[in-house]
Design a protein around this motif. Sequence first.
Motif, PDB file in Angstrom:
ATOM      1  N   SER A 187       0.682  -1.243  -0.059  1.00  0.00           N
ATOM      2  CA  SER A 187       0.006  -0.036  -0.014  1.00  0.00           C
ATOM      3  C   SER A 187       0.861   1.367   0.010  1.00  0.00           C
ATOM      4  O   SER A 187       1.692   1.467   0.823  1.00  0.00           O
ATOM      5  CB  SER A 187      -0.925  -0.144   1.228  1.00  0.00           C
ATOM      6  OG  SER A 187      -0.293   0.127   2.384  1.00  0.00           O
ATOM      7  N   ILE A 188       0.649   2.044  -0.882  1.00  0.00           N
ATOM      8  CA  ILE A 188       1.365   3.280  -0.834  1.00  0.00           C
ATOM      9  C   ILE A 188       0.509   4.427  -0.680  1.00  0.00           C
ATOM     10  O   ILE A 188      -0.746   4.756  -0.928  1.00  0.00           O
ATOM     11  CB  ILE A 188       2.007   3.794  -2.546  1.00  0.00           C
ATOM     12  CG1 ILE A 188       2.838   2.750  -2.671  1.00  0.00           C
ATOM     13  CG2 ILE A 188       2.392   5.033  -2.609  1.00  0.00           C
ATOM     14  CD1 ILE A 188       3.404   3.092  -4.304  1.00  0.00           C
ATOM     15  N   ILE A 189       1.003   5.459   0.092  1.00  0.00           N
ATOM     16  CA  ILE A 189       0.282   6.611   0.531  1.00  0.00           C
ATOM     17  C   ILE A 189       0.939   7.574  -0.377  1.00  0.00           C
ATOM     18  O   ILE A 189       2.276   7.861  -0.015  1.00  0.00           O
ATOM     19  CB  ILE A 189       0.413   6.913   1.958  1.00  0.00           C
ATOM     20  CG1 ILE A 189      -0.435   5.721   2.760  1.00  0.00           C
ATOM     21  CG2 ILE A 189       0.019   8.301   2.452  1.00  0.00           C
ATOM     22  CD1 ILE A 189      -0.399   6.010   4.357  1.00  0.00           C
ATOM     23  N   PHE A 190       0.200   8.276  -1.206  1.00  0.00           N
ATOM     24  CA  PHE A 190       0.689   9.523  -1.925  1.00  0.00           C
ATOM     25  C   PHE A 190       0.061  10.827  -1.422  1.00  0.00           C
ATOM     26  O   PHE A 190      -0.802  10.921  -1.017  1.00  0.00           O
ATOM     27  CB  PHE A 190       0.195   9.304  -3.369  1.00  0.00           C
ATOM     28  CG  PHE A 190       1.149   8.433  -4.409  1.00  0.00           C
ATOM     29  CD1 PHE A 190       2.086   8.918  -4.908  1.00  0.00           C
ATOM     30  CD2 PHE A 190       0.757   7.183  -4.259  1.00  0.00           C
ATOM     31  CE1 PHE A 190       2.776   8.202  -5.755  1.00  0.00           C
ATOM     32  CE2 PHE A 190       1.530   6.343  -5.194  1.00  0.00           C
ATOM     33  CZ  PHE A 190       2.840   6.872  -5.710  1.00  0.00           C
ATOM     34  N   ILE A 245       7.305  10.996   1.546  1.00  0.00           N
ATOM     35  CA  ILE A 245       6.229  10.700   0.933  1.00  0.00           C
ATOM     36  C   ILE A 245       6.282  11.091  -0.588  1.00  0.00           C
ATOM     37  O   ILE A 245       6.824  12.162  -1.018  1.00  0.00           O
ATOM     38  CB  ILE A 245       5.048  11.309   1.507  1.00  0.00           C
ATOM     39  CG1 ILE A 245       3.685  10.713   1.085  1.00  0.00           C
ATOM     40  CG2 ILE A 245       5.044  12.963   1.249  1.00  0.00           C
ATOM     41  CD1 ILE A 245       2.652  11.352   1.995  1.00  0.00           C
ATOM     42  N   PRO A 246       5.716   9.986  -1.650  1.00  0.00           N
ATOM     43  CA  PRO A 246       5.829  10.346  -3.018  1.00  0.00           C
ATOM     44  C   PRO A 246       4.609  11.144  -3.387  1.00  0.00           C
ATOM     45  O   PRO A 246       3.533  11.258  -2.702  1.00  0.00           O
ATOM     46  CB  PRO A 246       5.620   8.704  -3.571  1.00  0.00           C
ATOM     47  CG  PRO A 246       4.877   8.033  -2.457  1.00  0.00           C
ATOM     48  CD  PRO A 246       5.244   8.761  -1.039  1.00  0.00           C
ATOM     49  N   ILE A 247       5.028  11.733  -4.563  1.00  0.00           N
ATOM     50  CA  ILE A 247       4.044  12.749  -5.171  1.00  0.00           C
ATOM     51  C   ILE A 247       4.103  12.660  -6.774  1.00  0.00           C
ATOM     52  O   ILE A 247       5.458  12.187  -7.151  1.00  0.00           O
ATOM     53  CB  ILE A 247       4.420  14.310  -4.696  1.00  0.00           C
ATOM     54  CG1 ILE A 247       3.290  15.105  -5.504  1.00  0.00           C
ATOM     55  CG2 ILE A 247       5.568  14.676  -5.050  1.00  0.00           C
ATOM     56  CD1 ILE A 247       3.145  16.629  -4.814  1.00  0.00           C
ATOM     57  N   TYR A 267       8.149  12.092  -7.507  1.00  0.00           N
ATOM     58  CA  TYR A 267       9.037  12.721  -6.621  1.00  0.00           C
ATOM     59  C   TYR A 267       8.915  12.267  -5.310  1.00  0.00           C
ATOM     60  O   TYR A 267       7.744  11.739  -4.978  1.00  0.00           O
ATOM     61  CB  TYR A 267       8.934  14.038  -6.745  1.00  0.00           C
ATOM     62  CG  TYR A 267       9.422  14.907  -8.219  1.00  0.00           C
ATOM     63  CD1 TYR A 267      10.578  14.988  -8.621  1.00  0.00           C
ATOM     64  CD2 TYR A 267       8.374  14.925  -8.973  1.00  0.00           C
ATOM     65  CE1 TYR A 267      10.766  15.623  -9.801  1.00  0.00           C
ATOM     66  CE2 TYR A 267       8.544  15.447 -10.443  1.00  0.00           C
ATOM     67  CZ  TYR A 267       9.647  15.772 -10.569  1.00  0.00           C
ATOM     68  OH  TYR A 267      10.074  16.327 -11.861  1.00  0.00           O
ATOM     69  N   PHE A 268       9.814  12.880  -4.607  1.00  0.00           N
ATOM     70  CA  PHE A 268       9.487  12.492  -2.972  1.00  0.00           C
ATOM     71  C   PHE A 268       9.885  13.750  -2.413  1.00  0.00           C
ATOM     72  O   PHE A 268      10.393  14.720  -2.588  1.00  0.00           O
ATOM     73  CB  PHE A 268      10.355  11.341  -2.314  1.00  0.00           C
ATOM     74  CG  PHE A 268      10.273   9.955  -2.672  1.00  0.00           C
ATOM     75  CD1 PHE A 268       9.568   9.370  -1.916  1.00  0.00           C
ATOM     76  CD2 PHE A 268      11.165   9.365  -3.550  1.00  0.00           C
ATOM     77  CE1 PHE A 268       9.370   7.978  -2.224  1.00  0.00           C
ATOM     78  CE2 PHE A 268      11.001   7.986  -3.738  1.00  0.00           C
ATOM     79  CZ  PHE A 268       9.896   7.615  -3.069  1.00  0.00           C
ATOM     80  N   VAL A 269       8.947  13.942  -1.266  1.00  0.00           N
ATOM     81  CA  VAL A 269       8.753  15.179  -0.339  1.00  0.00           C
ATOM     82  C   VAL A 269       9.321  14.663   0.901  1.00  0.00           C
ATOM     83  O   VAL A 269       8.639  13.735   1.313  1.00  0.00           O
ATOM     84  CB  VAL A 269       7.405  15.744  -0.442  1.00  0.00           C
ATOM     85  CG1 VAL A 269       7.251  17.023   0.666  1.00  0.00           C
ATOM     86  CG2 VAL A 269       6.809  16.378  -1.606  1.00  0.00           C
ATOM     87  N   SER A 270      10.331  15.221   1.495  1.00  0.00           N
ATOM     88  CA  SER A 270      10.842  14.746   2.702  1.00  0.00           C
ATOM     89  C   SER A 270      10.108  15.468   3.883  1.00  0.00           C
ATOM     90  O   SER A 270       9.657  16.729   3.685  1.00  0.00           O
ATOM     91  CB  SER A 270      12.414  14.888   2.643  1.00  0.00           C
ATOM     92  OG  SER A 270      12.562  16.504   2.899  1.00  0.00           O
TER      93      SER A 270
END
Length: 152
Positions: A45-48, A70-72, A79-82
Motif C-alpha cells: 500500500s502506497i500513501i501518496f 512521501i511520494p508525489i 518525486y519524494f517530499v521529505s
Amino acid sequence: MARNDKVHRGPFARSIVKKASEFALFVEGELADMLFNTEDFMSRSIIFTREKDYLYRVRGMILENSYSYIPIQIDKDYYFVSDFEVSKVWMKLSKADKYSKKLGGIIKSGHLKLIPAKFVNTNDDLEEIVRKMESSQLTPILVKDEDGDLMA
C-alpha cells in the motif's frame, strides 16, 4: 508463604520480552533465506500526496505514518517530499498559511525541494535493489510491475 506480585512481574515480563525478541530474530533469519527479489520485500500500500493537498494534510500523513519521505506525482513524473523539507516550510509559515497553502503552490514557488524518485521492478534481484538504494542515498524506491504500473 506470601509473595509480592509487583516485585516479580517486572523481571518476568522482561524475561518474556527477551525470549520473544530472540525468537523473532531467529524466525527473521530463517525467512531471510527465502527472499530473492523486490516483491519479497515491498509493502503493497502506497500513501501518496498530491499537488492539491494542503500542507497541513501532507504533514499529518507524514507524522501519522512515521514517514521520512512521501511520494508525489507531478504530471507523469514521480518525486519524494521529505519530512525535513515539509518541517522547514511549516516553521516559516504563519498559522493561517499552514492551513491554507496547497502543496502545488509551495512547490511552484520554489520553497519545497523535491527528490526525483527511482524505481525497481517487482522481479529485480536484491543486489540491484541495494545498488539503487545506495545511489539514491537511502531514499525510498518505488516499485513497478511488469506492465510499468506503480505497485508499491
